[in-house]
Design an enzyme around this catalytic site. Structure first.
Site, short mmCIF file in Angstrom:
data_model
loop_
_atom_site.label_atom_id
_atom_site.label_comp_id
_atom_site.label_asym_id
_atom_site.label_seq_id
_atom_site.Cartn_x
_atom_site.Cartn_y
_atom_site.Cartn_z
N SER A 1 40.98 28.97 39.24
CA SER A 1 39.62 29.44 39.01
C SER A 1 39.41 30.05 37.63
CB SER A 1 39.22 30.46 40.08
OG SER A 1 40.14 31.53 40.13
N HIS B 1 36.40 37.40 37.34
CA HIS B 1 36.59 36.06 36.79
C HIS B 1 35.76 35.93 35.51
CE1 HIS B 1 38.38 35.02 40.66
NE2 HIS B 1 38.76 33.87 40.13
#
Length: 286
Positions: A36, A265
């Site tokens: 990710s 993220h």
């Protein structure tokens, strides 16, 4: 005599002018592998066909492919991927996807691989250290990660991953012998002492997370060197762009994102900057 000399010099010069530039002759066939941190979950626009991978069309692999003018590009990065998913089908919430190494071809010339954090559970580790109440009500999480013999369990897991990464690099090279391979490290997820309560991770845990990620990135760099492949450092240039930074400055979103991105993220700004860093490293090694 001068006319003959001028003509003699002009002929090779004309050949050089008419020849295509070296970069055009060496257009890359680029494959991006990873988890990710490379895929870009929730960054618009999420793309098909593997929607369960939460892959953005503005992630750094795609932006890098555009920047280098890649002749072909295959992005098989997938959120949640572990090193085993390089070799096996990966199950996502929306179905399974092919092993990432299947994207490699004998004529592939460039590979980036951004993997390993999920093998040791680093994202879950950061979320485990969230602490809505400071001490003495809330307690530090760093003491929870000790093996029975007193070792740091995250370092034990990190060290156990070393031979797997060297083997992975060798397997990439076996499938794509012409490729230049780059292992990509992870960005800065915590600044010294943190910024409690803006990001609810207390000081000692922020420092523990920071040290753990530094050790992990150092391991990646060492294993890349052992495998004879390149390493691209995202940790150093992302200092000051961690989740504590203000919106518009940070490259990594905090637990409650202000920009479309998964917690802890990269956001779109981070992906643009990572693409600049990766592109520069790729071009410098050309």
């Amino acid at each position: 005599m001068i006319r003959r000399l001028t003509a003699a010099l002009a002929a090779p010069l004309l050949v050089l002018l008419l020849s295509p530039p070296a970069q055009a002759r060496a257009a890359e066939s680029y494959v991006a592998l990873g988890d990710s941190a490379a895929a870009g979950p929730l960054i618009p626009n999420q793309v098909l066909p593997d929607l369960g991978c939460l892959r953005s069309d503005r992630n750094y692999p795609r932006l890098t492919a555009q920047a280098i003018g890649a002749a072909s590009f295959r992005d098989v990065t997938c959120s949640g991927a572990k090193t085993r998913d390089m070799y096996e089908r990966q199950n996502t919430e929306l179905g399974s996807v092919a092993p990432q190494l299947d994207a490699l071809r004998p004529d592939t010339t460039l590979v980036t691989v951004h993997i390993g954090a999920n093998d040791v559970g680093l994202t879950g580790f950061i979320e485990d250290c969230l602490n809505l109440l400071p001490p003495p009500v809330g307690d530090a999480c760093n003491d929870d990660y000790r093996t029975p013999d007193g070792q740091d369990s995250w370092r034990v897991k990190t060290d156990a991953l070393r031979p797997t990464l060297v083997r992975l690099a060798g397997d990439i090279r076996a499938r794509s012998p012409q490729a230049r391979i780059f292992m990509v490290g992870y960005a800065t997820y915590a600044r010294p002492d943190g910024c409690y309560p803006r990001v609810p991770i207390i000081r000692q845990d922020a420092n523990y997370i920071r040290a753990t990620l530094q050790y992990f990135n150092q391991m990646l760099a060492e294993q890349a060197a052992a495998a004879g492949i390149g390493f691209i450092d995202l940790q150093t240039p992302s200092v000051g762009h961690d989740p504590c930074a203000s919106s518009g400055t940070r490259w990594i979103e905090p637990y409650v994102p202000a920009s479309p991105a998964a917690p802890f993220h990269p956001n779109a700004l981070g992906m643009r900057n990572f693409a600049t860093i990766v592109t520069s490293a790729v071009n410098a090694a050309r």
